[in-house]
Design an enzyme around this catalytic site. Structure first.
Site, short mmCIF file in Angstrom:
data_model
loop_
_atom_site.label_atom_id
_atom_site.label_comp_id
_atom_site.label_asym_id
_atom_site.label_seq_id
_atom_site.Cartn_x
_atom_site.Cartn_y
_atom_site.Cartn_z
N GLY A 41 -2.82 4.49 2.13
CA GLY A 41 -3.37 3.20 2.56
C GLY A 41 -4.01 2.41 1.44
N PHE A 42 -3.81 2.86 0.21
CA PHE A 42 -4.37 2.18 -0.98
C PHE A 42 -3.29 1.28 -1.60
CE2 PHE A 42 -6.91 6.31 -1.86
CZ PHE A 42 -7.77 6.04 -0.81
N THR B 296 0.83 -1.20 0.00
CA THR B 296 0.00 0.00 0.00
C THR B 296 0.87 1.26 0.00
OG1 THR B 296 -0.20 0.01 2.41
CG2 THR B 296 -1.88 -1.19 1.18
N ASP B 297 0.24 2.38 -0.35
CA ASP B 297 0.94 3.66 -0.40
C ASP B 297 0.63 4.48 0.85
OD1 ASP B 297 -1.63 4.70 -0.80
OD2 ASP B 297 -1.34 5.06 -2.93
N ALA B 298 1.04 5.74 0.87
CA ALA B 298 0.85 6.61 2.04
C ALA B 298 -0.62 6.84 2.37
CB ALA B 298 1.56 7.94 1.82
#
Length: 107
Positions: free
Chosen positions: A17-18, A13-15
């Protein structure tokens, strides 16, 4: 249509949260590898026979976010197959909700 399922890990995930956009292509590759394995043609066997599978294009459309711990279902369909080229389409769902779709072409 072939179905591949797996759970999204936190590191993917990215920053926000995806699921990071680059990881959709990893999901496609995992599904494709499992599809070929089910056919009795894993990449390792193809390579032993002297064949290489080369990606020539990849497309993804992101429709809804995928989150950590989501169980994703990747539906793969072999779209074209000839002596030189083959292509797949992908539908990515979580709990039956369409999250993304894509396509890859190979030679």
């Amino acid at each position: 249509m072939f179905c591949y399922k797996r759970r999204i890990q936190f590191y993917e995930t990215d920053a926000q949260g995806f699921l990071h956009h680059s990881n959709y292509f990893r999901l496609f590759e995992e599904a494709r590898g499992e599809f070929l394995r089910k056919l009795g043609l894993p990449y390792s066997a193809l390579r032993k026979e002297g064949y290489e599978v080369v990606l020539i294009d990849a497309y993804a459309k992101f429709l809804r976010p995928i989150l950590y711990d989501d169980l994703v279902e990747i539906l793969l369909n072999l779209e074209t197959l000839n002596k030189v080229k083959f292509s797949f389409s992908y539908i990515v769902k979580v709990n039956e909700e369409l999250k993304a779709k894509g396509k890859t072409s190979h030679c």
